[in-house]
Design a protein around this motif. Sequence first.
Motif, PDB file in Angstrom:
ATOM      1  N   VAL A  58     -54.362 -79.982 -41.709  1.00  0.00           N
ATOM      2  CA  VAL A  58     -53.735 -81.290 -41.528  1.00  0.00           C
ATOM      3  C   VAL A  58     -53.781 -81.722 -40.060  1.00  0.00           C
ATOM      4  CG1 VAL A  58     -51.527 -82.516 -41.628  1.00  0.00           C
ATOM      5  CG2 VAL A  58     -52.269 -81.145 -43.568  1.00  0.00           C
ATOM      6  N   HIS A  67     -54.956 -90.629 -41.662  1.00  0.00           N
ATOM      7  CA  HIS A  67     -53.623 -90.533 -42.257  1.00  0.00           C
ATOM      8  C   HIS A  67     -53.672 -91.086 -43.683  1.00  0.00           C
ATOM      9  CE1 HIS A  67     -52.115 -89.685 -38.218  1.00  0.00           C
ATOM     10  NE2 HIS A  67     -52.785 -90.742 -37.799  1.00  0.00           N
ATOM     11  N   SER A 114     -48.207 -82.450 -53.441  1.00  0.00           N
ATOM     12  CA  SER A 114     -47.934 -83.850 -53.051  1.00  0.00           C
ATOM     13  C   SER A 114     -47.284 -84.622 -54.189  1.00  0.00           C
ATOM     14  CB  SER A 114     -49.236 -84.540 -52.635  1.00  0.00           C
ATOM     15  OG  SER A 114     -49.791 -83.911 -51.506  1.00  0.00           O
ATOM     16  N   ARG A 133     -52.950 -78.568 -53.271  1.00  0.00           N
ATOM     17  CA  ARG A 133     -52.391 -79.515 -52.326  1.00  0.00           C
ATOM     18  C   ARG A 133     -51.971 -80.806 -53.034  1.00  0.00           C
ATOM     19  NH1 ARG A 133     -49.852 -80.036 -47.507  1.00  0.00           N
ATOM     20  NH2 ARG A 133     -50.397 -81.982 -46.495  1.00  0.00           N
ATOM     21  N   GLY A 185     -54.985 -86.741 -48.264  1.00  0.00           N
ATOM     22  CA  GLY A 185     -53.737 -86.203 -48.801  1.00  0.00           C
ATOM     23  C   GLY A 185     -53.885 -84.847 -49.450  1.00  0.00           C
ATOM     24  N   SER A 186     -55.110 -84.477 -49.845  1.00  0.00           N
ATOM     25  CA  SER A 186     -55.325 -83.174 -50.481  1.00  0.00           C
ATOM     26  C   SER A 186     -55.875 -82.128 -49.511  1.00  0.00           C
ATOM     27  CB  SER A 186     -56.275 -83.322 -51.681  1.00  0.00           C
ATOM     28  OG  SER A 186     -57.532 -83.832 -51.279  1.00  0.00           O
ATOM     29  N   GLN A 199     -50.315 -92.813 -52.199  1.00  0.00           N
ATOM     30  CA  GLN A 199     -50.793 -94.051 -51.576  1.00  0.00           C
ATOM     31  C   GLN A 199     -52.202 -94.381 -52.054  1.00  0.00           C
ATOM     32  OE1 GLN A 199     -51.237 -93.584 -47.360  1.00  0.00           O
ATOM     33  NE2 GLN A 199     -51.895 -95.696 -47.001  1.00  0.00           N
ATOM     34  N   HIS A 210     -57.819 -91.938 -48.714  1.00  0.00           N
ATOM     35  CA  HIS A 210     -56.422 -91.527 -48.577  1.00  0.00           C
ATOM     36  C   HIS A 210     -56.097 -90.350 -49.502  1.00  0.00           C
ATOM     37  CE1 HIS A 210     -55.028 -95.562 -46.660  1.00  0.00           C
ATOM     38  NE2 HIS A 210     -55.264 -94.647 -45.752  1.00  0.00           N
ATOM     39  N   ASN A 223     -51.973 -90.259 -48.057  1.00  0.00           N
ATOM     40  CA  ASN A 223     -51.501 -89.295 -49.039  1.00  0.00           C
ATOM     41  C   ASN A 223     -51.994 -89.693 -50.424  1.00  0.00           C
ATOM     42  OD1 ASN A 223     -49.357 -91.031 -50.366  1.00  0.00           O
ATOM     43  ND2 ASN A 223     -48.586 -91.006 -48.254  1.00  0.00           N
TER      44      ASN A 223
END
Length: 488
Positions: free
Chosen positions: A167, A176, A486, A482, A160-161, A181, A156, A178
Amino acid sequence: MLRILFLFLLTISAAHAQDFTWTPGLQRAYADLQKLKVQSAKQLLAAETGQNGIRIFLDDYADMLLLVTSDDDQTFATLSDREDDRLDALKKLDDSSPWQRVLLAEVRLHWAFSKLKFGKELSASWDVIRAYKLLSENQKLFPSFLPTYKSLGTLHIMIGSVPDNYVWVANLLGLHGNIKQGQQELLRAQQDSSFRLEAQLIDLMVRAYVLKFSDRDGQTLQRLISENADNLLLHFFGATIEQKNGHSEQALAYLTKRPTGPAYLPLPVIDNILGDIYLQKSEYSTATAHFRQFLVSYKGQNFLKDSYYKLFLCQWLGPTQIDAQARLLLQKVLTVGRTTVESDKAAQKFAEAYLKKGVSPNQKVLMRARLASDGGFTDSALAYLRPYSDSKFSLTTEKAEYNYRLGRIYQRRNDPDTAIPYLIQALALSEPDQLSFGATAALQLGYIYQQKNDRARARSFFQKALSFKHHEYKNSVDNKARAGLSSL
């Protein structure tokens, strides 16, 4: 009849329960593998009987460690068929157990990591995707099963990065997640006794290579290593993390105190790291000895270009400074190894530029400052640059690097307000030609303003770092930028 049926069902349940059992021998084997005591672990695994999924997983773990530490193409060719064998064996075991999908995913991730080291990116990517789907399914079926979250959390964070322009690919593939998470899941995984140490190490590596490694993280790492003095893997990763974050003296301390002896798996790459540290300290003869030892003992194709480039630097920057001999070392960079890892890509780029056009005398000053600053030896780095000013450099690339180096030096000395103007100037000079100094300067400015709690400026600089399209550090800079976005 009912009693017979009941006994039959009990027998099946008992048989399935044995499919995934952490016997005392397997627990000791896993502990040894985490220390890189692979031979003793294999002896313990050989003593285990029955078709136990935990043993299959640990057999695979042992092979992965051998592959990624040796980088030996022949060994990879010999062992690569074992992935399918292990997956087939695990698929035959109890699919109602929460362990089955976790271990199937772990085996796939073992091989993904190994394949990346050997330049098999496409096959590695498919292993990662399949591992993700297995872990996601397991989370839905067994949400309270903690071992799921070690690797799922890591994936994750990786998802996310992913830079913005990729994406859509992740979404198309059903991936999916981030960073926040993933971090929460890694913390949850640390509650499990089976994978606690591994989850702790992964969490620290994520902070070092994807996020921002703090002084508090360094203290956690130091405590973890002191509590596991006989763990070579922890000493090794501790050194790489601290070196990455500009604390080479601490990295050297971890390597100096590392456990040694025939019980441990050989790690030739340690000599490469030691060579780097002594090069940063301007101890060129000691650095040369370590790079030479690495080239003698290492069987892989990664870090060869990097090592010959560093040998060139030892000769080029050293007291004798025999440029003709140094040039021969640089020519070697073009003929050996491959450009899978970033350090080899950077070595190749430097060698091509130097051999084609040469460099100005100012490059030696900038290189000495860069090496000292990268290692955290900021007094030496400043001493190299103090006699110079922006106007003494004729080339735009040199002006950009001069400003970037000074900015990073002051940033490392916890003087961000002095660092900011230098980093902004480096960014401005780099942007027209998309020089890597601009991308890295923007990233560091993002971190500085994030610490100042100026979210708007931090976001702007992280986005600016992502906007640089072509440079040798793009993967790592983009991942960190990234991650920075986030976290805002």
